[in-house]
Structure formats: C-alpha cells, structure tokens
Design a protein around this motif. Structure first.
Motif, PDB file in Angstrom:
ATOM      1  N   TYR A 149      23.254  -4.612  -1.128  1.00  0.00           N
ATOM      2  CA  TYR A 149      23.035  -6.415  -0.646  1.00  0.00           C
ATOM      3  C   TYR A 149      22.933  -6.654  -2.217  1.00  0.00           C
ATOM      4  N   LEU A 150      24.034  -7.522  -2.287  1.00  0.00           N
ATOM      5  CA  LEU A 150      24.474  -8.227  -3.812  1.00  0.00           C
ATOM      6  C   LEU A 150      24.740  -9.592  -3.800  1.00  0.00           C
ATOM      7  N   THR A 151      24.891 -10.698  -4.353  1.00  0.00           N
ATOM      8  CA  THR A 151      25.121 -12.050  -4.329  1.00  0.00           C
ATOM      9  C   THR A 151      26.197 -11.742  -5.981  1.00  0.00           C
ATOM     10  N   PRO A 152      27.776 -11.394  -5.329  1.00  0.00           N
ATOM     11  CA  PRO A 152      28.572 -11.101  -6.491  1.00  0.00           C
ATOM     12  C   PRO A 152      29.526 -12.885  -7.033  1.00  0.00           C
ATOM     13  N   GLU A 153      29.192 -14.157  -6.218  1.00  0.00           N
ATOM     14  CA  GLU A 153      29.910 -14.796  -6.145  1.00  0.00           C
ATOM     15  C   GLU A 153      29.206 -16.073  -7.779  1.00  0.00           C
ATOM     16  N   THR A 154      27.496 -15.993  -7.139  1.00  0.00           N
ATOM     17  CA  THR A 154      26.834 -16.297  -7.566  1.00  0.00           C
ATOM     18  C   THR A 154      25.826 -15.900  -8.831  1.00  0.00           C
ATOM     19  N   LYS A 155      26.003 -14.141  -8.808  1.00  0.00           N
ATOM     20  CA  LYS A 155      25.029 -13.724  -9.238  1.00  0.00           C
ATOM     21  C   LYS A 155      23.333 -14.210  -9.521  1.00  0.00           C
ATOM     22  N   SER A 156      23.199 -14.398  -8.531  1.00  0.00           N
ATOM     23  CA  SER A 156      21.849 -15.332  -8.733  1.00  0.00           C
ATOM     24  C   SER A 156      20.690 -13.792  -7.768  1.00  0.00           C
ATOM     25  N   GLY A 157      20.885 -13.288  -7.508  1.00  0.00           N
ATOM     26  CA  GLY A 157      20.181 -12.159  -7.386  1.00  0.00           C
ATOM     27  C   GLY A 157      20.011 -10.828  -7.687  1.00  0.00           C
ATOM     28  N   SER A 158      19.286  -9.649  -7.664  1.00  0.00           N
ATOM     29  CA  SER A 158      18.646  -8.548  -7.639  1.00  0.00           C
ATOM     30  C   SER A 158      19.145  -7.963  -6.727  1.00  0.00           C
ATOM     31  N   THR A 159      19.994  -6.892  -6.943  1.00  0.00           N
ATOM     32  CA  THR A 159      20.416  -5.505  -5.269  1.00  0.00           C
ATOM     33  C   THR A 159      18.631  -5.763  -3.991  1.00  0.00           C
ATOM     34  N   ILE A 160      19.339  -5.651  -3.402  1.00  0.00           N
ATOM     35  CA  ILE A 160      18.904  -5.116  -2.967  1.00  0.00           C
ATOM     36  C   ILE A 160      19.197  -4.210  -1.712  1.00  0.00           C
ATOM     37  N   ARG A 161      18.766  -2.708  -1.292  1.00  0.00           N
ATOM     38  CA  ARG A 161      18.480  -1.236  -0.707  1.00  0.00           C
ATOM     39  C   ARG A 161      17.708  -1.374   0.229  1.00  0.00           C
ATOM     40  N   LEU A 162      17.968  -0.128   1.199  1.00  0.00           N
ATOM     41  CA  LEU A 162      17.945  -0.327   2.486  1.00  0.00           C
ATOM     42  C   LEU A 162      18.549   1.026   2.780  1.00  0.00           C
ATOM     43  N   GLY A 163      16.794   1.958   3.243  1.00  0.00           N
ATOM     44  CA  GLY A 163      17.283   3.802   3.169  1.00  0.00           C
ATOM     45  C   GLY A 163      15.398   4.082   3.438  1.00  0.00           C
ATOM     46  N   ILE A 164      16.082   5.458   3.454  1.00  0.00           N
ATOM     47  CA  ILE A 164      15.121   6.403   3.839  1.00  0.00           C
ATOM     48  C   ILE A 164      14.012   6.087   2.401  1.00  0.00           C
ATOM     49  N   PRO A 165      12.855   6.384   2.291  1.00  0.00           N
ATOM     50  CA  PRO A 165      11.997   7.027   0.825  1.00  0.00           C
ATOM     51  C   PRO A 165      12.391   8.545   0.562  1.00  0.00           C
ATOM     52  N   LYS A 166      12.147   8.744   0.010  1.00  0.00           N
ATOM     53  CA  LYS A 166      12.267  10.704  -0.773  1.00  0.00           C
ATOM     54  C   LYS A 166      10.554  10.748   0.200  1.00  0.00           C
ATOM     55  N   SER A 167       9.935  10.231  -0.205  1.00  0.00           N
ATOM     56  CA  SER A 167       7.997  10.838  -0.151  1.00  0.00           C
ATOM     57  C   SER A 167       8.495  11.329   0.647  1.00  0.00           C
ATOM     58  N   PRO A 168       7.566  11.889   1.237  1.00  0.00           N
ATOM     59  CA  PRO A 168       7.749  12.684   2.352  1.00  0.00           C
ATOM     60  C   PRO A 168       7.229  11.281   4.168  1.00  0.00           C
ATOM     61  N   SER A 169       7.684  10.764   4.772  1.00  0.00           N
ATOM     62  CA  SER A 169       7.293   9.879   5.576  1.00  0.00           C
ATOM     63  C   SER A 169       8.094  10.109   6.774  1.00  0.00           C
ATOM     64  N   ASP A 170       8.528   9.657   7.597  1.00  0.00           N
ATOM     65  CA  ASP A 170       9.243   9.388   8.885  1.00  0.00           C
ATOM     66  C   ASP A 170      10.059   7.588   8.732  1.00  0.00           C
TER      67      ASP A 170
END
Length: 140
Positions: free
Chosen positions: A59-80
């Motif tokens: 998730y990015l803020t392309p017009e205002t460039k106000s934000g830092s990218t946020i990503r959603l996902g599954i961590p690489k460390s063992p986890s469910d």
C-alpha cells in the motif's frame, strides 16, 4: 468482501489474498480495509495504491508521497500467523513500540506480528497505519 472494502485492482492481488491460509485471510482482509479507512479519514494521505511488492500486497501513497510502504503477508520465521511489514530503515516500528509497547508483537524494525486467533486491536493498529501513511509529511 465487505461493503466498504474496495475491489481488488488486479486479479494478481486477488489471487494473493485467496492464497493466504484460511486461518489468517479474514484478518488480512480486515487490515486491508483498515488501511483504506485510515487513509480516507486522515488528512494529507490521498489515494492509496494497492500493488504487489515481493509477492505481497503493498500500500503506497503515490499522489502525495506522504507515506512509507505498508505490506501484508506471512512472516518467514516459523509461525502460523501473519504480519504487517514496514520499511526497515524507517523509525516506524520504534514509534509503534513507543505508543503501544504491550499491544503488539514486534519483529525487529520491520514488522508487527499477529496470531490467527488474536483479536486485532483496531484503534491502536489504525493509529500505526496513520503514522506509516503520513511518515514523509513535514512535521510542524
């Protein structure tokens, strides 16, 4: 998809969400919705662009460039569980820790980690999302 959740901008993004494990997909979809809700109610953010970075919804803020990218996902460390990632060279995780030292599980300077059975602390997470989506705004 809820009534307030925007449609996916591409089949590739929809496929990534469909591929998330059943145990965490509802939480990830809810956080996706929170990102868009937070952007709508926070001044200066503008339109959110949803794309894929490293195979994860980003998730990015392309017009205002106000934000830092946020990503959603599954961590690489063992986890469910699942994770909300931010750029590791920002001070965002430090800020999140300062505000919510006991509300979240942190992974270094790059992620908030969540268990599948965990209730999302939506108010606190929305505040963290707002901090990320306004990270580059000039502070007065």
């Amino acid at each position: 998809m809820s009534a307030t959740e925007p449609p996916f901008p591409s089949p590739a993004i929809a496929a990534v969400f469909s591929a998330f494990p059943d145990a965490v997909r509802p939480q990830l979809l809810r956080v996706r919705e929170l990102i868009f809700e937070t952007a709508r109610r926070t001044a200066g953010i503008g339109r959110i662009e949803e794309t894929l970075k490293w195979g994860q919804p980003a998730y990015l803020t392309p017009e205002t460039k106000s934000g830092s990218t946020i990503r959603l996902g599954i961590p690489k460390s063992p986890s469910d569980g699942w994770a909300l990632f931010v750029h590791c060279q920002t001070s965002l995780i430090r800020q999140f820790r300062e505000h919510y030292p006991d509300r979240f599980t942190f992974e270094g300077n790059r992620a908030l980690l969540f268990r599948p059975d965990e209730v999302i602390p939506e108010d606190a997470l929305s505040h963290c999302l707002a901090l990320a989506l306004t990270y580059h705004q000039k502070r007065s």
